[in-house]
Write a protein that holds these residues in place. Structure first.
Motif, short mmCIF file in Angstrom:
data_model
loop_
_atom_site.label_atom_id
_atom_site.label_comp_id
_atom_site.label_asym_id
_atom_site.label_seq_id
_atom_site.Cartn_x
_atom_site.Cartn_y
_atom_site.Cartn_z
N SER A 297 -25.32 3.91 -9.04
CA SER A 297 -24.33 2.87 -8.79
C SER A 297 -23.27 2.95 -9.88
O SER A 297 -23.59 3.25 -11.04
CB SER A 297 -25.00 1.49 -8.82
N VAL A 298 -22.03 2.64 -9.55
CA VAL A 298 -20.98 2.64 -10.58
C VAL A 298 -21.30 1.63 -11.67
O VAL A 298 -20.87 1.79 -12.81
CB VAL A 298 -19.58 2.39 -9.98
N LEU A 299 -22.09 0.61 -11.35
CA LEU A 299 -22.47 -0.39 -12.35
C LEU A 299 -23.49 0.15 -13.35
O LEU A 299 -23.64 -0.39 -14.44
CB LEU A 299 -23.04 -1.63 -11.65
N ASP A 300 -24.18 1.22 -12.98
CA ASP A 300 -25.18 1.82 -13.87
C ASP A 300 -24.61 2.94 -14.75
O ASP A 300 -25.29 3.42 -15.65
CB ASP A 300 -26.35 2.37 -13.05
N LEU A 301 -23.38 3.35 -14.49
CA LEU A 301 -22.75 4.40 -15.30
C LEU A 301 -22.28 3.83 -16.63
O LEU A 301 -22.03 2.63 -16.75
CB LEU A 301 -21.55 4.99 -14.55
N ASP A 302 -22.12 4.71 -17.61
CA ASP A 302 -21.51 4.30 -18.88
C ASP A 302 -20.08 3.84 -18.59
O ASP A 302 -19.42 4.39 -17.70
CB ASP A 302 -21.47 5.47 -19.86
N PRO A 303 -19.58 2.85 -19.32
CA PRO A 303 -18.19 2.44 -19.10
C PRO A 303 -17.24 3.61 -19.34
O PRO A 303 -17.38 4.34 -20.32
CB PRO A 303 -17.97 1.34 -20.15
N LEU A 304 -16.30 3.77 -18.43
CA LEU A 304 -15.33 4.87 -18.55
C LEU A 304 -14.56 4.77 -19.85
O LEU A 304 -14.29 5.78 -20.50
CB LEU A 304 -14.38 4.86 -17.36
N TYR A 305 -14.24 3.55 -20.29
CA TYR A 305 -13.44 3.38 -21.51
C TYR A 305 -14.16 3.84 -22.76
O TYR A 305 -13.54 4.03 -23.80
CB TYR A 305 -12.96 1.94 -21.66
N ASP A 306 -15.48 4.07 -22.69
CA ASP A 306 -16.20 4.66 -23.83
C ASP A 306 -15.88 6.15 -23.98
O ASP A 306 -16.12 6.73 -25.03
CB ASP A 306 -17.70 4.48 -23.68
N THR A 307 -15.37 6.75 -22.92
CA THR A 307 -15.06 8.17 -22.91
C THR A 307 -13.57 8.45 -22.97
O THR A 307 -13.11 9.31 -23.71
CB THR A 307 -15.63 8.83 -21.63
N ILE A 308 -12.80 7.69 -22.18
CA ILE A 308 -11.37 7.94 -22.05
C ILE A 308 -10.70 6.64 -21.61
O ILE A 308 -11.32 5.83 -20.92
CB ILE A 308 -11.12 9.09 -21.06
N ASP A 309 -9.47 6.43 -22.00
CA ASP A 309 -8.77 5.19 -21.69
C ASP A 309 -8.35 5.15 -20.22
O ASP A 309 -7.51 5.95 -19.79
CB ASP A 309 -7.53 5.08 -22.58
N PRO A 310 -8.93 4.23 -19.42
CA PRO A 310 -8.58 4.17 -17.99
C PRO A 310 -7.09 3.91 -17.75
O PRO A 310 -6.53 4.43 -16.78
CB PRO A 310 -9.42 3.00 -17.47
N GLY A 311 -6.44 3.15 -18.60
CA GLY A 311 -5.01 2.89 -18.43
C GLY A 311 -4.18 4.15 -18.55
O GLY A 311 -3.21 4.34 -17.81
N HIS A 312 -4.56 5.03 -19.45
CA HIS A 312 -3.85 6.30 -19.59
C HIS A 312 -4.11 7.20 -18.39
O HIS A 312 -3.21 7.91 -17.94
CB HIS A 312 -4.25 7.02 -20.87
N ILE A 313 -5.33 7.17 -17.88
CA ILE A 313 -5.65 7.98 -16.71
C ILE A 313 -4.83 7.53 -15.51
O ILE A 313 -4.27 8.34 -14.78
CB ILE A 313 -7.16 7.89 -16.39
N ASP A 314 -4.74 6.21 -15.29
CA ASP A 314 -4.03 5.71 -14.12
C ASP A 314 -2.56 6.09 -14.13
O ASP A 314 -1.96 6.28 -13.08
CB ASP A 314 -4.19 4.19 -14.01
N GLY A 315 -1.95 6.26 -15.29
CA GLY A 315 -0.55 6.65 -15.37
C GLY A 315 -0.32 8.13 -15.61
O GLY A 315 0.83 8.58 -15.69
N LEU A 316 -1.38 8.88 -15.72
CA LEU A 316 -1.29 10.29 -16.09
C LEU A 316 -0.41 11.12 -15.16
O LEU A 316 0.37 11.96 -15.61
CB LEU A 316 -2.68 10.92 -16.16
N PHE A 317 -0.52 10.88 -13.88
CA PHE A 317 0.18 11.72 -12.92
C PHE A 317 1.45 11.06 -12.37
O PHE A 317 2.04 11.55 -11.41
CB PHE A 317 -0.76 12.12 -11.78
#
Length: 101
Positions: free
Chosen positions: A45-65
């Protein structure tokens, strides 16, 4: 509609393939699609995964492209939740490591 394309043959101990390709829908944020794709690849489940922000900034990913239409599509590769994740503007490829397979 989201399409999942499986690649790379099946794992020895699992029915899921060792890698998959996740096509991002037009109304889907990239950060959410990344987490969803890794959840599918690892059968978690996505709830069981490590938080994405512990690896990479989600805000930067969303604007990357942003503003890359018509240009060579950049590619982002990083490790997340025991997987190698490769993403472009259109799709996400997830390859599970031996530890998560």
């Amino acid at each position: 509609m989201t399409r999942i394309i499986t690649d790379g043959g099946t794992d020895r101990d699992h029915t899921l393939p060792a890698s998959l390709t996740y096509e991002i829908s037009a109304d889907e944020r990239l950060s959410e699609a990344l987490v969803k794709a890794v959840g599918i690849a690892t059968e978690q489940s996505v709830l069981d995964l490590d938080p994405l922000y512990d690896t990479i900034d989600p805000g930067h990913i969303d604007g990357l492209f942003d503003n890359t239409e018509g240009k060579a599509s950049p590619e982002l590769v990083f490790e997340y939740n025991g997987c190698t994740v490769t993403t472009t503007r259109e799709r996400i490829e997830v390859e599970r490591s031996d530890d998560t397979a």
